[in-house]
Motif scaffolding. Structure first.
Motif, mmCIF file in Angstrom:
data_model
loop_
_atom_site.group_PDB
_atom_site.id
_atom_site.type_symbol
_atom_site.label_atom_id
_atom_site.label_comp_id
_atom_site.label_asym_id
_atom_site.label_seq_id
_atom_site.Cartn_x
_atom_site.Cartn_y
_atom_site.Cartn_z
ATOM 1 N N SER A 78 0.550 -1.291 -0.147
ATOM 2 C CA SER A 78 -0.329 0.191 0.332
ATOM 3 C C SER A 78 0.952 1.471 0.013
ATOM 4 N N ARG A 110 -3.794 -2.609 -5.576
ATOM 5 C CA ARG A 110 -4.693 -1.594 -5.088
ATOM 6 C C ARG A 110 -3.792 -0.109 -6.377
ATOM 7 N N TYR A 160 -2.482 3.960 -5.652
ATOM 8 C CA TYR A 160 -2.560 5.051 -4.801
ATOM 9 C C TYR A 160 -2.845 6.103 -5.960
ATOM 10 N N TYR A 187 -4.515 9.000 -1.424
ATOM 11 C CA TYR A 187 -5.747 7.845 -1.529
ATOM 12 C C TYR A 187 -5.425 6.699 -1.954
ATOM 13 N N ASP A 197 -7.694 -0.724 -0.893
ATOM 14 C CA ASP A 197 -7.435 -1.873 0.845
ATOM 15 C C ASP A 197 -8.373 -1.493 2.037
ATOM 16 N N SER A 222 -7.859 -2.120 4.786
ATOM 17 C CA SER A 222 -7.611 -1.415 6.201
ATOM 18 C C SER A 222 -7.647 0.042 5.696
ATOM 19 N N ARG A 223 -8.752 0.917 4.663
ATOM 20 C CA ARG A 223 -8.461 1.906 5.082
ATOM 21 C C ARG A 223 -9.762 1.884 4.043
ATOM 22 N N LYS A 224 -10.313 2.205 4.883
ATOM 23 C CA LYS A 224 -11.423 2.950 4.327
ATOM 24 C C LYS A 224 -12.365 4.236 4.593
ATOM 25 N N TYR A 225 -13.108 4.569 3.374
ATOM 26 C CA TYR A 225 -13.119 6.377 3.521
ATOM 27 C C TYR A 225 -15.005 6.612 3.080
#
Length: 297
Positions: free
Chosen positions: A149, A165, A167, A209, A213, A215-218
């Motif tokens: 990530s 993923r 970026y 952003y 992933d 583990s990364r929530k928006y």
């Protein structure tokens, strides 16, 4: 004592009238065509030769219709030692076309042959819609990430089973959508995520952003869909289309997948028509196309 100083002296653009310059409104859409022949060596696969021939045909068509320019930067390196100075000048230049390809009007046509040494020769003919480059299109950063990530995981070469993923970083608030074009010419809608009822993925300027992933929530993004790239071939090429605009836009109409794990999809021709239409109506919309190579382990 030795000291090295680097200074950028100047940057200038040399306009090359290789074809008629673009006229009319900068978002006027034209129908153009082009052809390019790619001569392979022993390092490219058949799929990669097709892609390079396709890229060449589109570039040739754009250059003939809109012209090209050369951006040139002069770099001076100054070394000082014992009171004496030695200067070294280097010139860096790159040639770019002054138009952008909006979408295909018909499937690209390929012809194949081999040279005397058995190397593949691929000729591609394209016909599509294009326009002169607009300085209104928003620039942004988009990188495919392999098995990680962080930006250091940026890669375009994947192996069967690797996770992917994305970026993303934009200079203004806006909306982003992501599509994957498979070797079967099916286009898969990856972002917004599958359970996102709103159908739009808002992003804030200056925020980094990482999509896909878990583990990364928006906020407002829905449940994160994780992606794994697979192939049943020795090697295949996919393309990742990242679309961004400061203005809201509706994503392409796609049919739900056969299983809950399969993203919605549509045909490449339908996707090209959608992309041409939304970019024609929105000069600020930007596009990044990332070529991905997936190989068997």
């Amino acid at each position: 004592m030795k000291r090295t100083v680097y200074r950028f002296i100047t940057s200038l653009c040399l306009l090359l009238a290789s074809s008629a310059l673009a006229t009319g409104k900068e978002n006027d859409v034209r129908v153009i065509s082009g052809e390019y022949t790619f001569y392979s060596d022993d390092t490219q696969s058949r799929a990669e030769c097709r892609r390079l021939a396709l890229d060449g045909a589109r570039t040739e068509a754009l250059a003939r219709e809109f012209g090209t320019f050369v951006s040139q930067t002069v770099l001076m390196q100054q070394q000082q030692q014992n009171g004496n100075a030695d200067n070294y000048f280097a010139t860096l230049s790159a040639t770019e076309v002054k138009g952008e390809w909006l979408g295909d009007l018909e499937e690209p046509e390929y012809t194949y042959s081999v040279d005397d040494e058995g190397h593949l020769i691929v000729t591609c003919h394209v016909r599509g819609r294009a326009r002169a480059l607009s300085n209104k299109a928003v620039d942004f950063e988009a990188l495919a990430l392999r098995n990680g990530s962080d930006k250091r995981n940026s890669d375009t070469d994947f192996r069967d089973g690797d996770d992917m993923r994305l970026y993303f970083l934009a200079p203004v608030d806006g909306y982003v959508a992501v599509y994957l074009v498979g070797v079967d010419r099916q286009v898969y809608s990856l972002l917004p995520y599958m359970d996102d009822d709103d159908g739009r993925m808002p992003v804030k300027h200056g925020r980094e952003y990482v999509f896909f992933d878990a583990s990364r929530k928006y906020d407002g993004a829905g449940t994160v869909d994780e992606l794994y790239l697979n192939t049943d071939r020795p090697q295949e090429l996919n393309q990742l289309y990242v679309v961004f605009s400061p203005k809201p836009f509706n994503r392409a109409i796609a049919k739900a997948g056969d299983t809950q794990a399969e993203p919605p999809s549509l045909g490449f021709e339908d996707f090209s028509r959608w992309l041409t239409r939304v970019r024609h109506n929105d000069p600020e919309m930007g596009l990044r196309v990332i070529n991905l190579r997936i190989s068997k382990n």
